[in-house]
Scaffold this motif. Structure first.
Motif, PDB file in Angstrom:
ATOM      1  N   GLN A 300       1.132  -1.460   0.138  1.00  0.00           N
ATOM      2  CA  GLN A 300      -0.333   0.126   0.399  1.00  0.00           C
ATOM      3  C   GLN A 300       0.706   1.024   0.119  1.00  0.00           C
ATOM      4  O   GLN A 300       1.377   1.496   0.994  1.00  0.00           O
ATOM      5  N   LEU A 301       0.867   2.147  -1.240  1.00  0.00           N
ATOM      6  CA  LEU A 301       1.048   3.096  -0.957  1.00  0.00           C
ATOM      7  C   LEU A 301       1.079   4.344  -0.471  1.00  0.00           C
ATOM      8  O   LEU A 301       0.106   4.971  -0.505  1.00  0.00           O
ATOM      9  N   ASP A 302       2.536   5.149   0.574  1.00  0.00           N
ATOM     10  CA  ASP A 302       2.048   6.739   0.707  1.00  0.00           C
ATOM     11  C   ASP A 302       1.477   7.255  -0.327  1.00  0.00           C
ATOM     12  O   ASP A 302       2.034   7.528  -1.135  1.00  0.00           O
ATOM     13  N   PRO A 303       0.126   7.782   0.252  1.00  0.00           N
ATOM     14  CA  PRO A 303      -0.432   8.634  -1.114  1.00  0.00           C
ATOM     15  C   PRO A 303       0.619   9.798  -2.173  1.00  0.00           C
ATOM     16  O   PRO A 303       0.174  10.362  -2.489  1.00  0.00           O
ATOM     17  N   LYS A 304       1.455  10.844  -1.082  1.00  0.00           N
ATOM     18  CA  LYS A 304       2.491  11.693  -1.370  1.00  0.00           C
ATOM     19  C   LYS A 304       3.663  11.104  -2.391  1.00  0.00           C
ATOM     20  O   LYS A 304       4.112  11.965  -2.661  1.00  0.00           O
ATOM     21  N   LEU A 311       4.011   0.407   5.940  1.00  0.00           N
ATOM     22  CA  LEU A 311       4.195  -1.212   6.741  1.00  0.00           C
ATOM     23  C   LEU A 311       3.464  -0.870   8.020  1.00  0.00           C
ATOM     24  O   LEU A 311       3.828   0.383   8.882  1.00  0.00           O
ATOM     25  N   ASP A 312       2.787  -0.948   8.711  1.00  0.00           N
ATOM     26  CA  ASP A 312       2.100  -0.921   9.933  1.00  0.00           C
ATOM     27  C   ASP A 312       2.249   0.532  10.709  1.00  0.00           C
ATOM     28  O   ASP A 312       2.543   1.059  11.016  1.00  0.00           O
ATOM     29  N   GLY A 313       1.746   1.446   8.969  1.00  0.00           N
ATOM     30  CA  GLY A 313       0.987   2.802   8.829  1.00  0.00           C
ATOM     31  C   GLY A 313       2.064   3.713   9.296  1.00  0.00           C
ATOM     32  O   GLY A 313       1.949   4.729   9.345  1.00  0.00           O
ATOM     33  N   GLN A 314       3.531   3.494   8.944  1.00  0.00           N
ATOM     34  CA  GLN A 314       4.491   3.833   8.891  1.00  0.00           C
ATOM     35  C   GLN A 314       5.380   3.835   7.483  1.00  0.00           C
ATOM     36  O   GLN A 314       4.621   3.029   6.319  1.00  0.00           O
ATOM     37  N   SER A 315       4.929   4.885   7.022  1.00  0.00           N
ATOM     38  CA  SER A 315       6.367   5.129   5.600  1.00  0.00           C
ATOM     39  C   SER A 315       7.078   5.210   4.987  1.00  0.00           C
ATOM     40  O   SER A 315       7.947   5.525   6.262  1.00  0.00           O
ATOM     41  N   VAL A 316       6.990   4.163   4.858  1.00  0.00           N
ATOM     42  CA  VAL A 316       8.892   2.968   4.535  1.00  0.00           C
ATOM     43  C   VAL A 316       9.160   3.529   2.960  1.00  0.00           C
ATOM     44  O   VAL A 316       8.839   3.207   1.926  1.00  0.00           O
ATOM     45  N   PRO A 317      10.886   4.276   2.926  1.00  0.00           N
ATOM     46  CA  PRO A 317      11.077   4.151   1.445  1.00  0.00           C
ATOM     47  C   PRO A 317      11.623   3.378   0.517  1.00  0.00           C
ATOM     48  O   PRO A 317      11.919   2.112   1.456  1.00  0.00           O
ATOM     49  N   MET A 318      11.155   2.650  -0.515  1.00  0.00           N
ATOM     50  CA  MET A 318      11.872   1.971  -1.199  1.00  0.00           C
ATOM     51  C   MET A 318      13.180   1.583  -0.942  1.00  0.00           C
ATOM     52  O   MET A 318      13.752   3.356  -1.479  1.00  0.00           O
ATOM     53  N   SER A 319      13.937   1.126  -0.803  1.00  0.00           N
ATOM     54  CA  SER A 319      15.727   0.823  -1.409  1.00  0.00           C
ATOM     55  C   SER A 319      15.396   1.420  -3.002  1.00  0.00           C
ATOM     56  O   SER A 319      14.958   0.361  -3.653  1.00  0.00           O
TER      57      SER A 319
END
Length: 781
Positions: A300-304, A311-319
């Motif tokens: 599920q992607l960050d809309p921004k 992930l678990d409600g936190q926005s995580v950057p892809m490597s």
């Protein structure tokens, strides 16, 4: 040097021992030697005093027979095809060079390759170093003579152990991310300025490869135990179905280190050990399993930002891994092209238009269990050295290095063994229900990537984090038989069903493939009549029975006997050919076989066509019968028959045409007729072929290495064939000799004992020596 047969019979053992001792005593530590003895069909029997020498002999012998094949595969796994051949050409597997290069540059980073190398035990390192040095030794000699026409160019070079590691890693991911090369190379964030165009035909080819994977890399296997065998000892039929060209083409050989190793069989390119074979006390083979070796995760992607996921409600950057590929331009210049490959904590992002889309809301990540499998070479070498069925089983339990295949084995005591102990993600039935969309089914596992609880479970008893421990996987030890033909583990022997496993491991209650049904029916028939003999196992493959014909041919003929109205005259020749056909895929089969293939391939995509539906309680005999009395089925059948008539006319086939005129294998401008046919029709001798421009069918995969092994008090007795022959060099005398033998259904004795080897009429011996040189230096870095 080539030593005469007469001299060798008298003195080869003593000469070899003297040379070996001399080299060991006076030469530098990295000097080595090996003896290559060839028998009928050029099969090499390679003998050395240690792993370093054995690998040297294997690499040298393999280069003698397949120099260009390995050189080409080395270019592929190094991601250099676009540099030498241009980006828009295709690999042997029909993958665009540019896509292939991005994928393998991503897969085989220096860090990944070096980590794999550091994990290898000393014996495996010696084998691999020796292999590279032996290949390089022959390459240097061949350069002096002139390289074969098909591999002249700067792309042919000395190889290193790291190159062979890259080949191995390619093998590992064949059952996982390797099937998604286009999806990985083409994955691009939405609205990216450097968005890569999705070429529809490339994805169509990729989709076809994905659907065909189990066919191109399928297999049959039967292990018969003391209760059924003719002499109360074990018997094994190995019938892997693998590609006839490219990096998955088997090579036949016999490996010996006196007092330590004596094993014969077949191996894949670049591997200095036997994958499928036998030794003094046991024989084993593999079949591609139906287990899952990777899972997808829906992110599920960050809309921004579509390169961040929640992930678990936190926005995580892809490597982001930047991959640079050298591309040859039309003017001959080579320029670097950069691609970014994104990954989540679950693995690389893959994008398949219309299936796995990367938009502003979702993306898909793929986690392949075999990316962390650095135990595969150690595993096969341990199996090669096993002196009992128990040792073989224990090694697989402990090492857990088998990537994506089952193992079946039999021994001289009359025991048989089935193991589905491959590398499988640890996702329980309960976790699957909790973390996946049930509407997606279990054909492709898609888990929830927004919840860390949906990550693979960790069992401390497993050899690798995130996979099932061997004790949790299917296995069966029996004295009657076990068999397998790429279905689940469920009915390896119907007397003892294997049930209760996670759907990622094995599923019960599902329809069996037709080859499995054929094998179970044939084995049941043999048990009623007499004990199983060698010829019985050979005939399972060589009589070319089309099992599906036994289930539906009466209905086809009954339909032909009805009033066909305006189509009667058009369909009359087709119906006559079906009536005259004997239900087999032999070379002399007429147009009845061609029409049957066309009809059934069309009907199998038409939905419910069966008179008797599948019943899990009678999986060996259902579904069966064509429901021609149903209007929809009758309509579909009539349309399939008319289409087949049109197809046969277009191909220019006549009533005199035979199957051997149509399906062929080509080498050096010569064609060999090949019997067998699609495994989807229940032909145990599964052969995959593709249309050519001249209307014939060219064999591309199927029955490859064949062996039937039995035992007596003195050891193994083996007969076999390598269907596509030992050498891929059209100029070699070993490029089509076994293919002709296969065409004529002539198995040969596989010489294993010294007496058999020395007595072979084609016996010759070559002793080679040299230094590991550059191979050892590179490996030490």
């Amino acid at each position: 040097m080539i030593i005469s047969r007469h001299l060798t019979r008298l003195t080869s053992a003593g000469m070899f021992l003297g040379l070996s001792l001399s080299a060991h005593a006076f030469s530098p530590a990295l000097d080595t030697s090996a003896e290559i003895r060839r028998t009928g069909f050029g099969v090499p029997h390679i003998r050395a005093q240690d792993e370093r020498g054995l690998g040297f002999g294997i690499g040298y012998a393999y280069a003698q027979d397949n120099l260009c094949l390995l050189a080409n595969e080395i270019v592929t796994v190094n991601g250099q095809r676009s540099r030498y051949f241009g980006p828009e050409q295709f690999t042997v597997e029909q993958r665009e060079n540019r896509v292939s290069d991005v994928f393998f540059t991503w897969l085989n980073t220096p860090e990944a390759v070096n980590e794999f190398w550091r994990a290898q035990p000393a014996q495996v390192r010696d084998l691999v170093q020796g292999y590279a040095a032996g290949y390089n030794r022959y390459l240097a000699q061949r350069r002096e003579q002139g390289l074969p026409q098909q591999c002249q160019g700067e792309w042919v070079r000395d190889i290193s152990p790291q190159d062979l590691v890259k080949l191995t890693r390619r093998l590992l991911v064949e059952g996982g991310v390797g099937q998604f090369a286009e999806a990985l190379a083409g994955a691009t964030p939405p609205h990216a300025t450097a968005r890569v165009e999705h070429v529809s035909h490339a994805y169509a080819l990729a989709d076809a490869r994905l659907q065909r994977f189990a066919l191109d890399r399928g297999s049959n296997a039967v292990a018969v135990g003391s209760e059924r065998s003719f002499n109360g000892r074990g018997m094994l039929l190995a019938n892997p179905h693998f590609p006839w060209v490219g990096g998955m083409r088997f090579y036949q050989m016999h490996l010996t280190i006196p007092g330590k190793l004596d094993v014969m069989g077949a191996a894949l390119p670049g591997l200095p050990m036997i994958n499928i074979g036998f030794n003094q006390h046991l024989a084993w083979t593999h079949t591609v399993d139906s287990s899952k070796h990777f899972t997808l995760y829906r992110l599920q992607l960050d809309p921004k930002d579509p390169t961040h996921y929640l992930l678990d409600g936190q926005s995580v950057p892809m490597s982001k891994q930047t991959v640079t590929v050298q591309i040859k331009q039309a003017d001959g210049q080579v320029v670097p092209v950069v691609r970014d490959v994104y990954s989540s904590k679950f693995g690389p992002i893959v994008q398949w238009p219309g299936k796995l889309d990367w938009d502003n809301q979702f993306a898909y990540s793929l986690r392949d269990a075999n990316l962390d499998n650095d135990r595969v070479l150690k595993q096969w070498y341990a199996m090669n050295q096993a002196s009992s069925l128990e040792q073989l089983q224990n090694s697989v339990h402990k090492i857990q290095g088998i990537p994506w295949v089952n193992t079946l084995a039999a021994d001289d005591k009359g025991q048989t063994l089935y193991m589905n102990l491959s590398v499988v993600p640890n996702v329980s039935r309960e976790k699957l229900a909790r973390c996946s969309d049930p509407r997606a089914g279990t054909k492709m596992i898609v888990l929830d990537g927004s919840n860390s609880d949906c990550a693979w479970d960790i069992d401390p008893k497993a050899a690798q984090k995130g996979i099932y421990a061997s004790s949790q996987l299917p296995q069966l030890l029996r004295k009657d038989f076990v068999q397998h033909s790429n279905d689940s583990a469920w009915l390896a022997n119907p007397a003892q069903p294997l049930t209760g496993f996670s759907p990622l491991i094995s599923q019960e209650g599902q329809p069996l493939g037709l080859r499995s049904r054929f094998a179970l029916e044939r084995l049941a028939g043999l048990s009623k009549k007499r004990s199983v003999a060698v010829q019985d196992l050979q005939q399972m493959v060589m009589d070319d029975q089309v099992y599906l014909a036994s289930q539906v041919a009466p209905d086809l003929l009954a339909f032909c006997a009805t009033d066909l109205g305006a189509d009667a005259q058009t369909l009359k020749p087709l119906c006559a050919s079906l009536k005259a056909w004997d239900g087999r895929a032999n070379l002399d089969a007429g147009l009845g076989l061609v029409h049957f293939q066309n009809i059934m391939q069309a009907l199998q995509t038409s939905g419910d066509i069966w008179r008797v539906a599948f019943d899990p309680k009678d999986a060996q005999h259902t579904p069966r019968g064509l429901a021609v009395e149903q209007p929809a089925v009758a309509k579909a059948l009539r349309e399939a028959m008319l289409a087949s008539v049109a197809s046969v006319d277009k191909m220019g086939l006549t009533p005199q045409t035979r199957w051997g005129d149509i399906q062929v294998a080509s080498s050096g401008g010569q064609q060999t007729p090949i019997h067998g046919g699609p495994g989807t029709l229940g032909i145990y001798n599964a052969i995959q072929s593709v249309p050519r421009e001249d209307g014939k069918l060219e064999v591309v995969s199927g029955t490859s290495y064949l062996q039937v092994v039995t035992f007596d008090e003195k050891g193994p007795h083996a007969q076999g064939l390598l269907a596509f022959s030992l050498s891929s060099d059209p100029a070699s005398k070993y490029s089509r000799d076994q293919t002709e033998a296969f065409s004529k259904k002539r198995w040969s004795v596989l010489p294993f004992t010294e007496q058999q080897i020395l007595a072979d009429p084609q016996y010759q011996v070559q002793t080679i020596g040299g230094s590991l040189g550059k191979a050892a230096e590179v490996a030490a870095q």
